[in-house]
Design an enzyme around this catalytic site. Structure first.
Site, PDB file in Angstrom:
ATOM      1  N   SER A   6       0.838  -1.201   0.000  1.00  0.00           N
ATOM      2  CA  SER A   6       0.000   0.000   0.000  1.00  0.00           C
ATOM      3  C   SER A   6       0.872   1.250   0.000  1.00  0.00           C
ATOM      4  CB  SER A   6      -0.895   0.015   1.240  1.00  0.00           C
ATOM      5  OG  SER A   6      -1.423   1.321   1.408  1.00  0.00           O
ATOM      6  N   HIS A  31      -1.104  -1.350  -4.293  1.00  0.00           N
ATOM      7  CA  HIS A  31      -2.384  -1.052  -3.630  1.00  0.00           C
ATOM      8  C   HIS A  31      -2.486   0.459  -3.435  1.00  0.00           C
ATOM      9  CE1 HIS A  31      -5.832  -2.156  -1.037  1.00  0.00           C
ATOM     10  NE2 HIS A  31      -5.447  -1.152  -0.262  1.00  0.00           N
ATOM     11  N   ASP A  33      -4.847   3.483  -2.047  1.00  0.00           N
ATOM     12  CA  ASP A  33      -5.965   3.796  -1.160  1.00  0.00           C
ATOM     13  C   ASP A  33      -6.541   5.162  -1.492  1.00  0.00           C
ATOM     14  OD1 ASP A  33      -6.108   1.544   0.725  1.00  0.00           O
ATOM     15  OD2 ASP A  33      -4.049   2.124   1.227  1.00  0.00           O
ATOM     16  N   MET A  35      -9.349   7.844  -0.497  1.00  0.00           N
ATOM     17  CA  MET A  35     -10.257   8.204   0.608  1.00  0.00           C
ATOM     18  C   MET A  35     -10.833   9.591   0.358  1.00  0.00           C
ATOM     19  SD  MET A  35      -8.017   6.961   3.865  1.00  0.00           S
ATOM     20  CE  MET A  35      -7.000   5.473   3.797  1.00  0.00           C
ATOM     21  N   HIS A  64      -8.282   0.680  -4.106  1.00  0.00           N
ATOM     22  CA  HIS A  64      -9.199   0.466  -2.981  1.00  0.00           C
ATOM     23  C   HIS A  64      -9.945   1.775  -2.721  1.00  0.00           C
ATOM     24  CE1 HIS A  64      -9.478  -0.455   1.662  1.00  0.00           C
ATOM     25  NE2 HIS A  64     -10.672  -0.400   1.077  1.00  0.00           N
ATOM     26  N   MET A  66     -12.358   4.047  -0.869  1.00  0.00           N
ATOM     27  CA  MET A  66     -13.064   4.281   0.397  1.00  0.00           C
ATOM     28  C   MET A  66     -13.807   5.598   0.231  1.00  0.00           C
ATOM     29  SD  MET A  66      -9.974   2.969   2.839  1.00  0.00           S
ATOM     30  CE  MET A  66      -8.819   3.041   1.465  1.00  0.00           C
ATOM     31  N   MET A 135     -11.443  -6.155   5.468  1.00  0.00           N
ATOM     32  CA  MET A 135     -10.598  -5.197   6.201  1.00  0.00           C
ATOM     33  C   MET A 135     -10.222  -5.781   7.559  1.00  0.00           C
ATOM     34  SD  MET A 135      -9.932  -2.627   4.300  1.00  0.00           S
ATOM     35  CE  MET A 135      -9.065  -1.671   5.557  1.00  0.00           C
ATOM     36  N   ASP A 173      -6.297  -6.501   4.528  1.00  0.00           N
ATOM     37  CA  ASP A 173      -5.699  -5.170   4.466  1.00  0.00           C
ATOM     38  C   ASP A 173      -5.768  -4.515   5.843  1.00  0.00           C
ATOM     39  OD1 ASP A 173      -4.885  -2.613   3.787  1.00  0.00           O
ATOM     40  OD2 ASP A 173      -6.633  -2.152   2.541  1.00  0.00           O
TER      41      ASP A 173
HETATM   42  C1  DX5 Z   1      -6.375   1.578   5.489  1.00  0.00           C
HETATM   43  C2  DX5 Z   1      -5.884   1.189   4.130  1.00  0.00           C
HETATM   44  C3  DX5 Z   1      -4.733   0.277   4.130  1.00  0.00           C
HETATM   45  C4  DX5 Z   1      -3.484   0.789   4.812  1.00  0.00           C
HETATM   46  C5  DX5 Z   1      -2.741  -0.387   5.372  1.00  0.00           C
HETATM   47  O1  DX5 Z   1      -7.643   2.162   5.378  1.00  0.00           O
HETATM   48  O2  DX5 Z   1      -6.930   0.536   3.403  1.00  0.00           O
HETATM   49  O3  DX5 Z   1      -4.432  -0.142   2.806  1.00  0.00           O
HETATM   50  O4  DX5 Z   1      -2.651   1.504   3.951  1.00  0.00           O
HETATM   51  O5  DX5 Z   1      -1.648   0.073   6.077  1.00  0.00           O
HETATM   52  P1  DX5 Z   1      -0.817  -0.835   7.101  1.00  0.00           P
HETATM   53  O6  DX5 Z   1      -0.302  -2.005   6.347  1.00  0.00           O
HETATM   54  O7  DX5 Z   1       0.246   0.090   7.587  1.00  0.00           O
HETATM   55  O8  DX5 Z   1      -1.786  -1.257   8.192  1.00  0.00           O
HETATM   56 ZN    ZN Z   2      -6.397  -0.367   1.448  1.00  0.00          ZN
END
Ligand code: DX5
Ligand code: ZN
Length: 214
Positions: A6, A31, A33, A35, A64, A66, A135, A173
């Site tokens: 990620s 990956h 993210d 948001m 991903h 969100m 998750m 994740d």
């Molecule tokens: C959180 C994200 C993850 C995050 C994971 O909402 O979806 O992808 O980056 O980070 P680590 O591996 O540091 O928990």
């Molecule tokens: Zn993620």
């Protein structure tokens, strides 16, 4: 086993180099993210940034989302270069229409569930999905602790897919590292996201190998 680092844990000022570094270290996917500050209390990046990264790596983009009502932005993320598009079932009014839109846009569809969302909400869609993301932390931030209480959901989804003879990937994740990974894979996860564990490692290559082989 697929490893999807990620980039949330990477240095955003050097994003292209960071992505190249995990490609050279043996990652299978990247990956990303996304948001929106509404579905989760944090804002990261959007389609224009993803578009800039295309061409900087051969790795497929595991996006991903969100965000609230993801169906509105599927075309944007697909044309920016997404390969897999994961959306949260809690954020979508019409789940089937969102899956269809992702497929029409030429991407692989995946559904994600938050820690409090039961596993069986995804069962009606399993035939249509490339992957389910369970998750293992509350979505919104990197660097949180792995929630082992989500493991029965991974097991339930894996068993359901096996029972119905469905070829399904299950992604985990949040808080994945060399200690938590075993529990996830033993329960049936086969796509591992890790942010902090890989990007903060001195040797990213051996961190990826460790996840793959533990
Ligand atoms: C959180 C994200 C993850 C995050 C994971 O909402 O979806 O992808 O980056 O980070 P680590 O591996 O540091 O928990
Ligand atoms: Zn993620």
């Amino acid at each position: 086993m697929l490893i999807s680092p990620s980039i949330l844990a990477s240095d955003f000022s050097r994003l292209a180099e960071e992505v190249k570094s995990i490609e050279n270290a043996g990652a299978d996917l990247v990956h990303i993210d996304v948001m929106d500050g509404m579905f989760v209390p944090n804002i990261t990046l959007g389609a224009p940034v993803i578009k800039c990264l295309k061409g900087k790596t051969k790795l497929p983009f595991d996006v991903h989302l969100m965000i609230e009502e993801p169906v509105r932005y599927i075309d944007d993320f697909a044309s920016a270069g997404a390969d897999i598009i994961t959306f949260h079932i809690e954020a979508a009014k019409d789940v089937k229409a969102t899956i269809d839109k992702i497929k029409e846009a030429g991407c692989k569809p995946a559904i994600s569930i938050k820690p409090a969302t039961p596993a069986d909400v995804v069962f009606p869609y399993l035939d249509e999905l490339y992957m389910v993301l369970v998750m293992t932390v509350e979505p919104g931030f990197g660097g949180q602790s792995f929630m082992r209480e989500t493991m029965p959901k991974v097991r339930a989804i894996r068993d359901e897919a096996t029972k119905r003879n469905i070829d399904l990937k299950i992604q985990v994740d949040g808080g994945i590292d060399d200690k938590t990974v075993t529990e996830a894979t033993e329960n049936g996860a086969d796509v591992l996201v890790a942010g902090s564990y890989i990007f903060k490692a001195h040797d990213r290559k051996s961190a990826i190998e460790k996840l793959r082989n533990t």
